[in-house]
Design a protein around this motif. Structure first.
Motif, mmCIF file in Angstrom:
data_model
loop_
_atom_site.group_PDB
_atom_site.id
_atom_site.type_symbol
_atom_site.label_atom_id
_atom_site.label_comp_id
_atom_site.label_asym_id
_atom_site.label_seq_id
_atom_site.Cartn_x
_atom_site.Cartn_y
_atom_site.Cartn_z
ATOM 1 N N ASP A 119 0.792 -1.327 -0.205
ATOM 2 C CA ASP A 119 -0.221 0.105 0.013
ATOM 3 C C ASP A 119 0.785 1.199 -0.369
ATOM 4 O OD1 ASP A 119 -3.011 1.000 0.180
ATOM 5 O OD2 ASP A 119 -2.067 1.991 2.083
ATOM 6 N N ARG A 120 2.592 1.741 0.359
ATOM 7 C CA ARG A 120 3.015 2.579 0.441
ATOM 8 C C ARG A 120 3.941 2.735 -0.370
ATOM 9 N NH1 ARG A 120 -0.530 3.485 3.329
ATOM 10 N NH2 ARG A 120 -0.482 3.668 5.951
ATOM 11 N N ALA A 121 4.254 1.125 -0.783
ATOM 12 C CA ALA A 121 5.916 1.647 -2.215
ATOM 13 C C ALA A 121 5.137 2.202 -3.045
ATOM 14 C CB ALA A 121 5.653 -0.050 -2.536
ATOM 15 N N ALA A 122 6.121 3.190 -3.831
ATOM 16 C CA ALA A 122 5.350 4.800 -4.436
ATOM 17 C C ALA A 122 6.689 4.318 -5.497
ATOM 18 C CB ALA A 122 6.143 5.956 -3.782
ATOM 19 N N THR A 123 7.721 4.074 -5.299
ATOM 20 C CA THR A 123 8.498 4.118 -6.614
ATOM 21 C C THR A 123 8.557 2.951 -7.280
ATOM 22 O OG1 THR A 123 10.566 2.889 -5.267
ATOM 23 C CG2 THR A 123 10.651 5.222 -5.459
ATOM 24 N N ARG A 124 9.232 2.449 -8.515
ATOM 25 C CA ARG A 124 9.293 0.853 -9.501
ATOM 26 C C ARG A 124 9.432 -0.181 -8.756
ATOM 27 N NH1 ARG A 124 6.026 -1.799 -11.470
ATOM 28 N NH2 ARG A 124 7.144 -3.042 -13.552
ATOM 29 N N GLU A 125 11.102 0.599 -8.018
ATOM 30 C CA GLU A 125 11.440 -1.040 -7.672
ATOM 31 C C GLU A 125 10.587 -1.424 -5.989
ATOM 32 O OE1 GLU A 125 15.999 -1.764 -5.460
ATOM 33 O OE2 GLU A 125 15.182 0.621 -5.899
ATOM 34 N N GLY A 126 10.043 -0.156 -5.514
ATOM 35 C CA GLY A 126 9.394 -0.721 -4.349
ATOM 36 C C GLY A 126 8.295 -1.908 -4.468
ATOM 37 N N VAL A 127 7.244 -0.993 -5.712
ATOM 38 C CA VAL A 127 6.943 -2.293 -6.169
ATOM 39 C C VAL A 127 6.979 -3.560 -6.150
ATOM 40 C CG1 VAL A 127 5.353 -2.300 -7.640
ATOM 41 C CG2 VAL A 127 5.109 -0.227 -6.865
ATOM 42 N N VAL A 188 15.699 -1.749 -13.243
ATOM 43 C CA VAL A 188 15.750 -0.624 -12.481
ATOM 44 C C VAL A 188 16.533 -0.330 -11.998
ATOM 45 C CG1 VAL A 188 14.423 0.162 -10.725
ATOM 46 C CG2 VAL A 188 13.022 -0.897 -12.021
ATOM 47 N N ALA A 189 17.827 -1.153 -11.231
ATOM 48 C CA ALA A 189 18.882 -1.146 -10.681
ATOM 49 C C ALA A 189 19.792 -0.995 -11.400
ATOM 50 C CB ALA A 189 19.020 -2.247 -10.079
#
Length: 425
Positions: A119-127, A188-189
């Motif tokens: 619910d909180r992940a905001a960046t592409r990597e976080g998702v 992404v990395a």
């Protein structure tokens, strides 16, 4: 209470199993309070409350004994609970049997934290990190649904939502999805490596804010930078590191990084999955350890944070200032004691991120700690000193490099700490 989609929120109840035979168990009341706060971090839940359930040992089939099952069943039914959150590990068999006995969805601590991360992940990597952690978790729980892969709302679908059905996951499909996610994450990395390399060319020290979740890191970050980072009285309000350039009153420029909050008993697979959200800490020149000094478990929280920093390999290596936050809510006697202790303790600063009290003292301490801010100089290395050259690149301090007849000429920006380590190689 309604969610944004207009659907009625799921009524949830939290259970904290207190294993009386476990000598290292946490104090159950604060643990339950933390679990309830975790549940309240999800927007589509109406948390009705919770209770501590004392157990000598967990039942292999249903976690709780038959008498306790019936007692809880009556309570859940009377309150029309739709989701039970168990603050601890629940095996797939226990989960299935509890759901069958109570007629509600059951989620364990790992599943709940994954929901919040999603619910909180905001960046592409976080998702992508969340998806991979969720897939790895669910791979062992093939009785659960996989609707979050065709996402219809925020979250992972563990809690339940419109259009979801209980289907059996296919292990091969999960593995294929994991492979696809790893490929995307690699791309992404690589992009992030480029960003980090360009940032390394700016010879500014990195100051990382770390601390137990809900300690007030984002509020302090906002006060120091003026940025509108989400700062709520909510666990896990920040997932992806947010970075801002800040000019201190002395004129010194620093890069400030806000990171995800730590939490006790965070499952190891989640620590690994979110290591990327902590990577700015790995390259930090100074760590601000923000503590909610008024929390009853503040010492235990400090131990949890220091343990993870130790695992990351930065606890002994990087200078640290302890920020004793929330002094504005302490009573006068407690405040006086805190100030006396802080005055006698090196690298401790009491303050209130909300009111700004004590902020000048913190900025002064940051400036003092960074007196060894990065200096730019040229280094010449012969070809045979490849190890030193590799180390400089690993540190991200190389601004420019050219090859000579005898080796390499490098322009580097290093802190005194890094220079010392370089000389010791």
């Amino acid at each position: 209470m309604d969610t944004d989609t207009g659907a009625v929120a799921t009524r949830a109840y939290v259970l904290h199993p207190d294993l009386t035979s476990d000598r290292e168990r946490r104090d159950p009341e604060p643990a339950l309070a933390e679990a309830i706060a975790l549940a309240e971090a999800l927007p589509d839940l109406e948390v009705l409350g919770g209770e501590v359930v004392r157990l000598r040992k967990p039942d292999a089939g249903a976690l709780f004994g038959s008498g306790k099952l019936d007692e809880l069943m009556a309570k859940l039914s009377a309150q029309e609970v739709g989701l039970v959150l168990v603050d601890g590990p629940v095996s797939p068999v226990q989960q299935r049997n509890l759901e069958k006995a109570w007629g509600v969805k059951v989620l364990d601590r790992t599943g709940l934290i994954l929901e919040i991360f999603s619910d909180r992940a905001a960046t592409r990597e976080g998702v992508l990190q969340v998806e991979m952690a969720a897939l790895s978790y669910q791979r062992t729980r093939l009785v659960r649904a996989w609707t979050h892969l065709e996402r219809q709302r925020g979250g992972l679908g563990f809690v339940g939502g419109p259009g979801e059905t209980q289907i059996e996951a296919d292990r091969r499909a999960i593995d294929e999805q994991l492979t696809r996610l790893r490929r995307q994450l690699d791309k992404v990395a690589k992009t992030r490596e480029l960003h980090r390399a360009s940032r390394a060319k700016v010879p500014f020290p990195v100051v990382a804010l770390v601390g137990y979740t809900n300690a007030g890191k984002s509020t302090l970050f906002n006060r120091l930078t003026g940025a509108e980072v989400m700062a709520k009285d909510m666990l896990f309000a920040t997932l992806d590191p947010t970075m801002r350039g800040v000019t201190l009153p002395t004129g010194m420029k620093v890069i400030l990084s806000d990171t995800v909050g730590f939490i006790s008993d965070l499952p190891t697979q989640l620590v690994a999955a979110f290591r990327a959200t902590l990577e700015e800490v790995l390259s930090a020149d100074l760590i601000l350890h923000v503590r909610d000094i008024t929390h009853p478990e503040t010492e235990g929280q400090k131990e949890d944070v220091m343990s993870i920093l130790h695992d990351l390999g930065v606890a002994e290596d990087v200078p640290m200032i302890e920020v004793w936050n929330k002094v504005d809510v302490a009573d006068p006697e407690r405040r006086a004691v805190l100030q006396t202790v802080a005055d006698r303790t090196e690298n401790v600063r009491p303050l209130s991120a909300v009111t700004g009290e004590g902020l000048d003292g913190l900025i002064e301490a940051i400036t003092h700690a960074l007196d060894d801010a990065r200096t730019v100089r040229e280094i010449e290395l012969p070809f045979e000193e490849g190890r030193k050259r590799a180390w400089l690149h690993e540190q991200g301090v190389v601004m420019d490099e050219s090859q000579t007849e005898t080796g390499f000429r490098l322009t580097v920006a290093m802190t005194a700490r890094q220079e010392k380590r370089f000389r010791e190689l």
